[in-house]
Design an enzyme around this catalytic site. Sequence first.
Site, mmCIF file in Angstrom:
data_model
loop_
_atom_site.group_PDB
_atom_site.id
_atom_site.type_symbol
_atom_site.label_atom_id
_atom_site.label_comp_id
_atom_site.label_asym_id
_atom_site.label_seq_id
_atom_site.Cartn_x
_atom_site.Cartn_y
_atom_site.Cartn_z
ATOM 1 N N HIS A 135 -20.877 -7.292 -16.816
ATOM 2 C CA HIS A 135 -20.014 -7.021 -17.458
ATOM 3 C C HIS A 135 -19.608 -8.072 -18.671
ATOM 4 O O HIS A 135 -19.166 -7.603 -19.863
ATOM 5 C CB HIS A 135 -18.794 -7.338 -16.329
ATOM 6 C CG HIS A 135 -17.214 -7.027 -16.734
ATOM 7 N ND1 HIS A 135 -17.062 -5.918 -17.396
ATOM 8 C CD2 HIS A 135 -15.972 -7.905 -16.818
ATOM 9 C CE1 HIS A 135 -15.708 -5.682 -17.850
ATOM 10 N NE2 HIS A 135 -15.246 -6.860 -17.632
ATOM 11 N N HIS A 156 2.607 2.199 -3.271
ATOM 12 C CA HIS A 156 1.618 2.640 -4.234
ATOM 13 C C HIS A 156 1.474 3.889 -3.789
ATOM 14 O O HIS A 156 1.468 4.856 -5.067
ATOM 15 C CB HIS A 156 0.336 1.901 -3.990
ATOM 16 C CG HIS A 156 -0.906 2.297 -4.893
ATOM 17 N ND1 HIS A 156 -0.622 2.416 -6.228
ATOM 18 C CD2 HIS A 156 -1.976 3.013 -4.711
ATOM 19 C CE1 HIS A 156 -1.696 3.027 -6.742
ATOM 20 N NE2 HIS A 156 -2.663 3.396 -5.919
ATOM 21 N N HIS A 183 -5.306 -7.718 -17.111
ATOM 22 C CA HIS A 183 -6.504 -7.365 -17.664
ATOM 23 C C HIS A 183 -6.684 -5.870 -17.188
ATOM 24 O O HIS A 183 -6.994 -5.063 -18.073
ATOM 25 C CB HIS A 183 -7.713 -8.104 -16.855
ATOM 26 C CG HIS A 183 -8.825 -7.932 -17.393
ATOM 27 N ND1 HIS A 183 -9.113 -8.515 -18.637
ATOM 28 C CD2 HIS A 183 -10.292 -7.627 -17.113
ATOM 29 C CE1 HIS A 183 -10.413 -8.198 -19.266
ATOM 30 N NE2 HIS A 183 -11.158 -7.798 -18.155
ATOM 31 N N GLU A 213 0.947 -1.331 -0.117
ATOM 32 C CA GLU A 213 -0.038 -0.144 0.047
ATOM 33 C C GLU A 213 0.802 1.237 -0.168
ATOM 34 O O GLU A 213 0.612 2.264 -0.744
ATOM 35 C CB GLU A 213 -0.824 0.067 1.173
ATOM 36 C CG GLU A 213 -1.788 1.348 1.551
ATOM 37 C CD GLU A 213 -2.658 1.727 0.140
ATOM 38 O OE1 GLU A 213 -3.185 2.830 0.628
ATOM 39 O OE2 GLU A 213 -2.740 1.013 -0.333
ATOM 40 N N HIS A 220 -11.886 5.488 -8.324
ATOM 41 C CA HIS A 220 -10.515 5.624 -8.121
ATOM 42 C C HIS A 220 -9.796 4.971 -9.303
ATOM 43 O O HIS A 220 -8.974 5.385 -9.873
ATOM 44 C CB HIS A 220 -10.038 5.076 -6.619
ATOM 45 C CG HIS A 220 -8.668 5.435 -6.560
ATOM 46 N ND1 HIS A 220 -8.024 6.602 -6.931
ATOM 47 C CD2 HIS A 220 -7.605 4.645 -6.139
ATOM 48 C CE1 HIS A 220 -6.705 6.655 -6.337
ATOM 49 N NE2 HIS A 220 -6.373 5.316 -6.027
#
Length: 393
Positions: A293, A118, A350, A115, A182
């Site tokens: 989706h 990032h 992806h 985290e 986000h």
Amino acid sequence: MNTADAVPLYNLEPVFRLMALGLVLAAGPLAWVWLRNRQRPLAQRLAALTALTLFLTFDLVMFGAFTRLTDSGLGCPDWPGCYGDASPFGAHTEISQAQAAMPNGPVTHTKAWIEMIHRYLATGVGVLLLTLALTSWLRRRELPAGIGPSWPLATLIWVCVQGAFGALTVTMKLQPLIVTFHLLGGLVLLALIARQALAYAQADGRHLRQPISPALRASLWAGFALLWLQLALGGWVSTNYAVLACDGFPACQGSFWPAMEWRQAFELWRPLGQTGAGEAITMAALTAIHYAHRLMAYLLLPVLWALAWYLGRAGLRAQGRALGLLALLQLATGLSNVIMGWPLAAAVLHTGGAGALVMAFTWALGTSQAARRVPSAAPAVFASSRPPEGAKP
């Protein structure tokens, strides 16, 4: 009480230390660009820095996916630091206590580092975007026509909005709507920087606009809109952890139309794993999230391949090839997520493919323009064939 819940959600004390770390991280790319391009004009130096920033932002989006997919989004349960410190080193005791209480919980040493890395990368990219915006504004008179500070300034504003959503992601405990925004915000950021990189290339005489039919140009915009809808649906699948709600392909749970709860699936404002009423979200709702989706993919993939073919015929072969190959990549990685049980590499790829598709569309739209209809020349010919006034027939 869980140690992760005992810390304040907002602690701004580490902000300046994080900003200093962002400056250090950005200093490397800035020095590299300056050393390689110090003899070149300002526009070429900014073009090189924009291209490098685009590359690093794409990496940031990929690492953000890795953070989410490894359940590390709450690895440090406060913001912007970690238990009030600028790194997990200073929060070692608190993290150890949280990990001891819940060994597989949201807070572990590994997840805390994922985290915070990032956040460090995001701060470094923010410094690069600030550099581009300030330089473009202060030295705007030295830039060639067609390149101004508006795009860099808009991008800087957007990255601040994106940072706010990053903070809310933590403080609102991974609420799916916030995390989806986000994710989409990161993809918008890619499009903004890609558009700037393309503008510099066009000012240098590369990737000039190719006239295409108005119908194809409109189809490109329609395909781009469909892509954003699919990205939103894909983000909703990921942030609700609904990837494995369907365990096969092309059927789902042994049926081509399994039991689904659509209203609960698209109740947007709710905590992770719960309904707005506080009840556990049902499997039928997760199935509906996944299947929406999948149904959109059935529509979007043929559209992408058709656009790729028509772009090739219109002279935009590289752009068409990029759209076609990236659509194939998304199909392969999407199927891998379902059939192979959501492997981490395929899931991250992806997300990377989604970001690459956004940049490919930005490239195709930025290098094409609707061809103007040429009016018939017949009236002018007839007019020129008339003798001038006063002339003898």
